[in-house]
Each structure stands twice: as structure tokens, then as C-alpha cells.
Design an enzyme around this catalytic site. Structure first.
Site, PDB file in Angstrom:
ATOM      1  N   ASP A 154       0.850  -1.188   0.000  1.00 30.05           N
ATOM      2  CA  ASP A 154       0.000   0.000   0.000  1.00 30.05           C
ATOM      3  C   ASP A 154       0.890   1.244   0.000  1.00 30.05           C
ATOM      4  OD1 ASP A 154      -3.225   0.522   0.953  1.00 30.05           O
ATOM      5  OD2 ASP A 154      -1.818   2.203   1.077  1.00 30.05           O
ATOM      6  N   ILE A 155       0.493   2.234  -0.800  1.00 28.52           N
ATOM      7  CA  ILE A 155       1.296   3.455  -0.937  1.00 28.52           C
ATOM      8  C   ILE A 155       1.267   4.284   0.350  1.00 28.52           C
ATOM      9  CG2 ILE A 155      -0.502   5.019  -1.805  1.00 28.52           C
ATOM     10  CD1 ILE A 155       1.456   5.835  -4.032  1.00 28.52           C
ATOM     11  N   HIS A 167      -6.958  -5.856   2.159  1.00 31.29           N
ATOM     12  CA  HIS A 167      -5.834  -5.313   2.911  1.00 31.29           C
ATOM     13  C   HIS A 167      -5.318  -6.417   3.828  1.00 31.29           C
ATOM     14  CE1 HIS A 167      -6.835  -0.909   2.249  1.00 31.29           C
ATOM     15  NE2 HIS A 167      -8.023  -1.437   2.012  1.00 31.29           N
ATOM     16  N   HIS A 185     -10.229  -5.351  -3.534  1.00 30.10           N
ATOM     17  CA  HIS A 185      -8.901  -5.562  -2.950  1.00 30.10           C
ATOM     18  C   HIS A 185      -9.031  -5.935  -1.481  1.00 30.10           C
ATOM     19  CE1 HIS A 185      -9.909  -1.304  -2.460  1.00 30.10           C
ATOM     20  NE2 HIS A 185      -9.242  -1.351  -1.325  1.00 30.10           N
ATOM     21  N   ASN A 232     -12.738  -3.302   2.619  1.00 31.01           N
ATOM     22  CA  ASN A 232     -13.650  -2.172   2.735  1.00 31.01           C
ATOM     23  C   ASN A 232     -14.606  -2.220   1.544  1.00 31.01           C
ATOM     24  OD1 ASN A 232     -12.251  -1.291   5.001  1.00 31.01           O
ATOM     25  ND2 ASN A 232     -10.848  -0.043   3.791  1.00 31.01           N
TER      26      ASN A 232
HETATM   27  P1  5GP Z   1      -9.643   1.347   0.272  1.00 28.83           P
HETATM   28  O1  5GP Z   1      -9.690   2.678   0.984  1.00 28.83           O
HETATM   29  O2  5GP Z   1     -10.369   1.426  -1.063  1.00 28.83           O
HETATM   30  O3  5GP Z   1     -10.074   0.172   1.090  1.00 28.83           O
HETATM   31  O4  5GP Z   1      -8.121   1.074  -0.024  1.00 28.83           O
HETATM   32  C1  5GP Z   1      -7.448   1.636  -1.094  1.00 28.83           C
HETATM   33  C2  5GP Z   1      -5.991   1.609  -0.734  1.00 28.83           C
HETATM   34  O5  5GP Z   1      -5.227   1.786  -1.914  1.00 28.83           O
HETATM   35  C3  5GP Z   1      -5.571   2.743   0.232  1.00 28.83           C
HETATM   36  O6  5GP Z   1      -5.046   2.159   1.416  1.00 28.83           O
HETATM   37  C4  5GP Z   1      -4.524   3.524  -0.559  1.00 28.83           C
HETATM   38  O7  5GP Z   1      -3.459   3.959   0.239  1.00 28.83           O
HETATM   39  C5  5GP Z   1      -4.088   2.533  -1.630  1.00 28.83           C
HETATM   40  N1  5GP Z   1      -3.673   3.127  -2.887  1.00 28.83           N
HETATM   41  C6  5GP Z   1      -4.354   4.076  -3.593  1.00 28.83           C
HETATM   42  N2  5GP Z   1      -3.680   4.372  -4.720  1.00 28.83           N
HETATM   43  C7  5GP Z   1      -2.562   3.590  -4.735  1.00 28.83           C
HETATM   44  C8  5GP Z   1      -1.486   3.446  -5.647  1.00 28.83           C
HETATM   45  O8  5GP Z   1      -1.405   4.076  -6.704  1.00 28.83           O
HETATM   46  N3  5GP Z   1      -0.518   2.543  -5.335  1.00 28.83           N
HETATM   47  C9  5GP Z   1      -0.573   1.810  -4.185  1.00 28.83           C
HETATM   48  N4  5GP Z   1       0.439   0.952  -3.966  1.00 28.83           N
HETATM   49  N5  5GP Z   1      -1.579   1.915  -3.301  1.00 28.83           N
HETATM   50  C10 5GP Z   1      -2.561   2.797  -3.569  1.00 28.83           C
END
Ligand code: 5GP
Ligand code: ZN
Length: 104
Positions: free
Chosen positions: A29-30, A97, A95, A82
Site C-alpha cells: 500500500d502506498i 488489505h 482488494h 472495505n
Molecule cells: P480502500 O480505501 O479502497 O479500502 O483502499 C485503497 C488503498 O489503496 C488505500 O489504502 C490507498 O493507500 C491505496 N492506494 C491508492 N492508490 C494507490 C497506488 O497508486 N498505489 C498503491 N500501492 N496503493 C494505492
């Protein structure tokens, strides 16, 4: 479709994969929320986990989740999907986590 995770899966951004299989890829995760924070992402686009209805995709995804948990954590971890913006989803490509306070 303008989906950031589809672009990562296709290699468009050159994102390094921690591991991958036929059905899914895993990358860091970034914006990590724990010492270990890896996203495990099906190659095929669906919006969230409730849309994942293929047995092959589900099995492939969970095989990769198990591998990540085994290789990257000490065996104690949280697994989170999520689903929906109200529940914290910000990227609408399915996705998981994998989060852990302790790396392997
Ligand atoms: P969500 O909030 O949808 O459950 O999780 C999305 C996750 O994707 C977040 O934790 C966010 O930091 C990560 N994320 C968003 N854009 C990128 C990206 O371009 N590269 C990576 N490695 N992670 C990303
Ligand atoms: Zn996508």
C-alpha cells in the site's frame, strides 16, 4: 474504464509486485497503516468483494492472501475488505488489505 488498480495490474505504473498468481497480484500500500500493509488484488475488474462470484477468482485471491500472510507477517494479521464509500472504500476495484504489526 479509468481504474487505478486495473492500471497497476496491467503493469502501466511499474508497481513492484510482492507476489502474484494467475488470478491476483499483491503490492505494498502506498500509504501504509501498519508495519506490513499489502493489498491483494484480483486481476479481473470487479467493484468490490461482494461482486466476486467466480470460484476460480475467489480461490486464486485467497491462495495469494494466505501466501502473503505466511511470507510477509509473523502469522498474526488483519484481513480487511472495505466495501462501499461509507465503509471506507476509496478504490472501487476489489482488494484485500493484509495488515500486521510484525513482519516475518
Ligand atoms: P480502500 O480505501 O479502497 O479500502 O483502499 C485503497 C488503498 O489503496 C488505500 O489504502 C490507498 O493507500 C491505496 N492506494 C491508492 N492508490 C494507490 C497506488 O497508486 N498505489 C498503491 N500501492 N496503493 C494505492
Ligand atoms: Zn479495475
Amino acid at each position: 474504464m479509468d481504474c487505478i488498480f486495473c492500471k497497476i495490474v496491467s503493469g502501466e505504473f511499474g508497481t513492484e509486485f510482492v507476489t502474484q498468481n494467475e488470478h491476483a497480484v499483491a503490492f505494498k500500500d502506498i500509504n501504509p497503516q501498519a508495519k506490513v500493509h499489502i493489498l491483494v488484488v484480483p486481476r479481473d475488474h470487479t467493484s468490490n468483494v461482494s461482486e466476486l462470484d467466480s470460484a476460480d477468482s475467489l480461490l486464486g485471491l485467497f491462495e495469494l492472501i494466505r501466501e502473503v500472510a505466511k511470507e510477509q507477517t509473523d502469522g498474526q494479521f488483519r484481513l480487511q475488505f472495505n466495501t462501499g464509500s461509507r465503509e471506507g472504500q476509496s478504490v472501487f476495484h476489489t482488494h484485500a488489505h493484509v495488515l500486521s504489526a510484525q513482519s516475518n
